[in-house]
Design a protein around this motif. Structure first.
Motif, PDB file in Angstrom:
ATOM      1  N   UNK A 165      46.972 -35.703  26.699  1.00 41.79           N
ATOM      2  CA  UNK A 165      46.266 -35.761  27.980  1.00 41.79           C
ATOM      3  C   UNK A 165      45.503 -34.485  28.266  1.00 41.79           C
ATOM      4  N   UNK A 166      45.638 -33.498  27.406  1.00 42.98           N
ATOM      5  CA  UNK A 166      44.837 -32.276  27.500  1.00 42.98           C
ATOM      6  C   UNK A 166      43.641 -32.391  26.569  1.00 42.98           C
ATOM      7  N   UNK A 167      43.907 -32.605  25.297  1.00 41.73           N
ATOM      8  CA  UNK A 167      42.832 -32.893  24.346  1.00 41.73           C
ATOM      9  C   UNK A 167      43.005 -34.355  23.944  1.00 41.73           C
ATOM     10  N   UNK A 168      42.250 -35.205  24.600  1.00 42.74           N
ATOM     11  CA  UNK A 168      42.449 -36.652  24.489  1.00 42.74           C
ATOM     12  C   UNK A 168      41.575 -37.257  23.394  1.00 42.74           C
ATOM     13  N   UNK A 169      41.877 -36.867  22.177  1.00 44.37           N
ATOM     14  CA  UNK A 169      41.202 -37.435  21.005  1.00 44.37           C
ATOM     15  C   UNK A 169      42.289 -37.987  20.089  1.00 44.37           C
ATOM     16  N   UNK A 170      41.928 -38.818  19.099  1.00 44.75           N
ATOM     17  CA  UNK A 170      42.946 -39.345  18.182  1.00 44.75           C
ATOM     18  C   UNK A 170      43.785 -38.233  17.552  1.00 44.75           C
ATOM     19  N   UNK A 171      45.025 -38.563  17.212  1.00 40.37           N
ATOM     20  CA  UNK A 171      45.959 -37.556  16.711  1.00 40.37           C
ATOM     21  C   UNK A 171      45.415 -36.805  15.506  1.00 40.37           C
ATOM     22  N   UNK A 172      44.762 -37.512  14.587  1.00 35.87           N
ATOM     23  CA  UNK A 172      44.248 -36.836  13.399  1.00 35.87           C
ATOM     24  C   UNK A 172      43.205 -35.786  13.779  1.00 35.87           C
ATOM     25  N   UNK A 213      44.554 -22.810  16.488  1.00 34.85           N
ATOM     26  CA  UNK A 213      45.765 -21.987  16.314  1.00 34.85           C
ATOM     27  C   UNK A 213      45.625 -20.953  15.207  1.00 34.85           C
ATOM     28  N   UNK A 214      44.530 -21.033  14.454  1.00 37.57           N
ATOM     29  CA  UNK A 214      44.264 -20.021  13.435  1.00 37.57           C
ATOM     30  C   UNK A 214      43.262 -18.975  13.916  1.00 37.57           C
ATOM     31  N   UNK A 215      42.709 -19.198  15.099  1.00 39.58           N
ATOM     32  CA  UNK A 215      41.678 -18.270  15.582  1.00 39.58           C
ATOM     33  C   UNK A 215      41.945 -17.730  16.988  1.00 39.58           C
ATOM     34  N   UNK A 216      42.561 -18.525  17.848  1.00 41.89           N
ATOM     35  CA  UNK A 216      42.626 -18.176  19.267  1.00 41.89           C
ATOM     36  C   UNK A 216      43.849 -17.374  19.711  1.00 41.89           C
ATOM     37  N   UNK A 217      45.029 -17.530  19.108  1.00 45.02           N
ATOM     38  CA  UNK A 217      46.223 -16.864  19.642  1.00 45.02           C
ATOM     39  C   UNK A 217      46.100 -15.358  19.826  1.00 45.02           C
ATOM     40  N   UNK A 218      45.458 -14.676  18.913  1.00 39.36           N
ATOM     41  CA  UNK A 218      45.355 -13.219  19.030  1.00 39.36           C
ATOM     42  C   UNK A 218      44.558 -12.829  20.271  1.00 39.36           C
ATOM     43  N   UNK A 260      37.654 -29.673  33.592  1.00 45.58           N
ATOM     44  CA  UNK A 260      38.164 -30.722  32.699  1.00 45.58           C
ATOM     45  C   UNK A 260      36.957 -31.398  32.072  1.00 45.58           C
ATOM     46  N   UNK A 261      37.130 -32.024  30.914  1.00 44.32           N
ATOM     47  CA  UNK A 261      36.010 -32.761  30.325  1.00 44.32           C
ATOM     48  C   UNK A 261      35.567 -33.902  31.241  1.00 44.32           C
ATOM     49  N   UNK A 262      34.289 -34.180  31.255  1.00 49.33           N
ATOM     50  CA  UNK A 262      33.775 -35.264  32.094  1.00 49.33           C
ATOM     51  C   UNK A 262      34.445 -36.594  31.754  1.00 49.33           C
ATOM     52  N   UNK A 263      34.806 -36.789  30.497  1.00 51.16           N
ATOM     53  CA  UNK A 263      35.408 -38.066  30.113  1.00 51.16           C
ATOM     54  C   UNK A 263      36.754 -38.278  30.794  1.00 51.16           C
ATOM     55  N   UNK A 264      37.454 -37.185  31.170  1.00 46.01           N
ATOM     56  CA  UNK A 264      38.714 -37.323  31.885  1.00 46.01           C
ATOM     57  C   UNK A 264      38.493 -37.988  33.236  1.00 46.01           C
ATOM     58  N   UNK A 265      37.380 -37.665  33.866  1.00 47.68           N
ATOM     59  CA  UNK A 265      37.067 -38.254  35.169  1.00 47.68           C
ATOM     60  C   UNK A 265      36.881 -39.760  35.016  1.00 47.68           C
ATOM     61  N   UNK A 293      30.771 -24.613  44.904  1.00 50.57           N
ATOM     62  CA  UNK A 293      31.874 -25.035  44.053  1.00 50.57           C
ATOM     63  C   UNK A 293      31.480 -24.908  42.594  1.00 50.57           C
ATOM     64  N   UNK A 294      32.430 -24.467  41.756  1.00 47.11           N
ATOM     65  CA  UNK A 294      32.175 -24.369  40.318  1.00 47.11           C
ATOM     66  C   UNK A 294      33.463 -24.660  39.564  1.00 47.11           C
ATOM     67  N   UNK A 295      33.341 -24.746  38.226  1.00 50.06           N
ATOM     68  CA  UNK A 295      34.481 -25.100  37.373  1.00 50.06           C
ATOM     69  C   UNK A 295      34.579 -24.131  36.197  1.00 50.06           C
ATOM     70  N   UNK A 296      35.795 -23.686  35.909  1.00 46.28           N
ATOM     71  CA  UNK A 296      36.014 -22.656  34.893  1.00 46.28           C
ATOM     72  C   UNK A 296      36.811 -23.189  33.705  1.00 46.28           C
ATOM     73  N   UNK A 297      36.940 -22.365  32.678  1.00 47.31           N
ATOM     74  CA  UNK A 297      37.864 -22.582  31.552  1.00 47.31           C
ATOM     75  C   UNK A 297      37.516 -23.767  30.659  1.00 47.31           C
ATOM     76  N   UNK A 298      36.259 -23.963  30.341  1.00 50.19           N
ATOM     77  CA  UNK A 298      35.907 -25.066  29.442  1.00 50.19           C
ATOM     78  C   UNK A 298      36.274 -24.713  27.999  1.00 50.19           C
ATOM     79  N   UNK A 299      36.471 -25.764  27.189  1.00 49.77           N
ATOM     80  CA  UNK A 299      36.892 -25.596  25.796  1.00 49.77           C
ATOM     81  C   UNK A 299      36.145 -26.596  24.933  1.00 49.77           C
ATOM     82  N   UNK A 300      35.612 -26.150  23.815  1.00 59.50           N
ATOM     83  CA  UNK A 300      34.940 -27.062  22.896  1.00 59.50           C
ATOM     84  C   UNK A 300      33.501 -27.315  23.282  1.00 59.50           C
ATOM     85  N   UNK A 301      32.937 -28.389  22.729  1.00 60.57           N
ATOM     86  CA  UNK A 301      31.503 -28.635  22.887  1.00 60.57           C
ATOM     87  C   UNK A 301      31.185 -29.871  23.718  1.00 60.57           C
TER      88      UNK A 301
END
Length: 345
Positions: free
Chosen positions: A33-40, A51-56, A191-196, A248-256
């Motif tokens: 429900x956070x990244x709502x794409x197929x499991x693969x 997880x190979x780029x962001x944790x640091x 949140x992604x527009x598709x969540x809406x 009003x504005x929205x923060x913390x976007x992720x991805x494209x």
């Protein structure tokens, strides 16, 4: 039946160490429900790339805001829980959707005290797939698997409840008293527009076209975008803010993928270019200060504003453990308890 209360917030890594941050991000970002794409695809994106780029980098951000007592979000949530406990006659426990303070542990704490009727309060004013919904879904899964004999009811999104709007408005007014600001920005987590569109129970209302959020619809009960704009409208009305002096504005976007707009960082930059010299910013998607408010807004946002030529950049704290906010939560709990007692008679 013995009643108990479970407050649930987002969560936090156990420490700002990259290893702990990576573990936390893995749990958070693998939530469907956070990244709502197929499991693969989620596995590829999260485990193969993020997880190979962001944790640091994320660990460095957490290190900037980490308190001696621990994670600000956890510390503030615990303070809130303790104050609420002092105001009500029912056991109160605290849990997080992600991290080591699990919902299972929170429910177990209540069950160990004899509780078999739980009032679950998601600490999010607005409904969203990635916040309220994922909490409620997991809580029900945990209940069925580990606590089949308990009953769980929950507090719906409280974004437009008069008592919440009043305590939020009073907090903003108090923290900005004596401050000289030209513009007040209401920044909500994105949140992604598709969540809406996925949350649209009518399957046709939410078009994100500038008018759907203003057109009455049952879809608004689960529309994060509408609920954010409604908080801004109600608070602006309560504070008698003039048109053009707030936005009003929205923060913390992720991805494209397209996320809710306008984006906070670009809005701060635009306001600075438009001649705003003194701005204030409030983050009403959160009730507890956290990485997104303390680092992304108070540090990164201020840096953007100063780089564009702005002067004063004032951040309004979240409600945290404000005594008036504690009283509101306690009142909601007591209202629930009375209603449940009447229903059981």
């Amino acid at each position: 039946m013995k009643k108990g209360i479970l407050l649930v917030n987002l969560g936090s890594p156990d420490s700002p160490n990259p290893k702990d941050v990576k573990r936390y991000l893995g749990e958070f970002l693998m939530d469907e429900r956070v990244i709502d794409v197929p499991l693969w695809a989620r596995n590829l994106l999260v485990k193969g790339i993020i997880l190979n780029t962001r944790p640091k980098a994320s660990a460095a951000a957490y290190q900037k805001i980490w308190w001696e007592e621990g994670s600000p979000l956890i510390v503030l949530s615990e303070r809130l829980k303790d104050k609420v406990q002092n105001k009500v006659d029912f056991p109160v426990a605290l849990a997080m959707r992600y991290g080591s303070m699990t919902i299972k542990n929170g429910l177990q704490e209540l069950v160990d005290k004899g509780v078999d009727e739980v009032f679950l309060i998601p600490l999010y004013p607005q409904f969203a797939m990635a916040t309220t919904e994922t909490i409620l879904v997991l809580a029900e899964e945990v209940r069925k698997q580990h606590f089949p004999d308990i009953k769980i009811s929950d507090l719906p999104a409280f974004y437009n409840r008069p008592e919440y709007i009043e305590v939020l408005s009073n907090s903003i007014k108090r923290h900005l008293e004596g401050k000289d600001f030209d513009h007040l920005l209401f920044s909500y987590h994105g949140v992604p527009e598709r969540h809406i569109r996925k949350s649209d129970i009518t399957k046709s209302h939410c078009k994100i076209d500038g008018s759907c959020c203003k057109t009455p619809s049952s879809a608004h009960d689960f529309c994060y975008r509408h609920q954010c704009f409604e908080v801004t409208r109600l608070v602006a009305e309560k504070l008698n803010l003039e048109d053009g002096t707030y936005s009003t504005s929205f923060q913390s976007r992720l991805g494209f993928d397209p996320w809710l707009q306008p984006y906070t960082d670009r809005t701060i930059e635009r306001l600075g270019k438009d001649g705003i010299k003194n701005m204030a910013i409030v983050t009403p998607a959160f009730v507890s200060d956290c990485l997104e408010t303390l680092e992304e807004i108070a540090m990164e946002g201020q840096e953007i504003f100063h780089e564009i030529g702005g002067n004063e950049f004032t951040t309004v704290p979240c409600l945290n453990d404000d005594d008036a906010w504690v009283r509101v939560i306690a009142d909601w709990i007591n209202e629930w308890a009375i209603a449940e007692t009447v229903l059981s008679e």
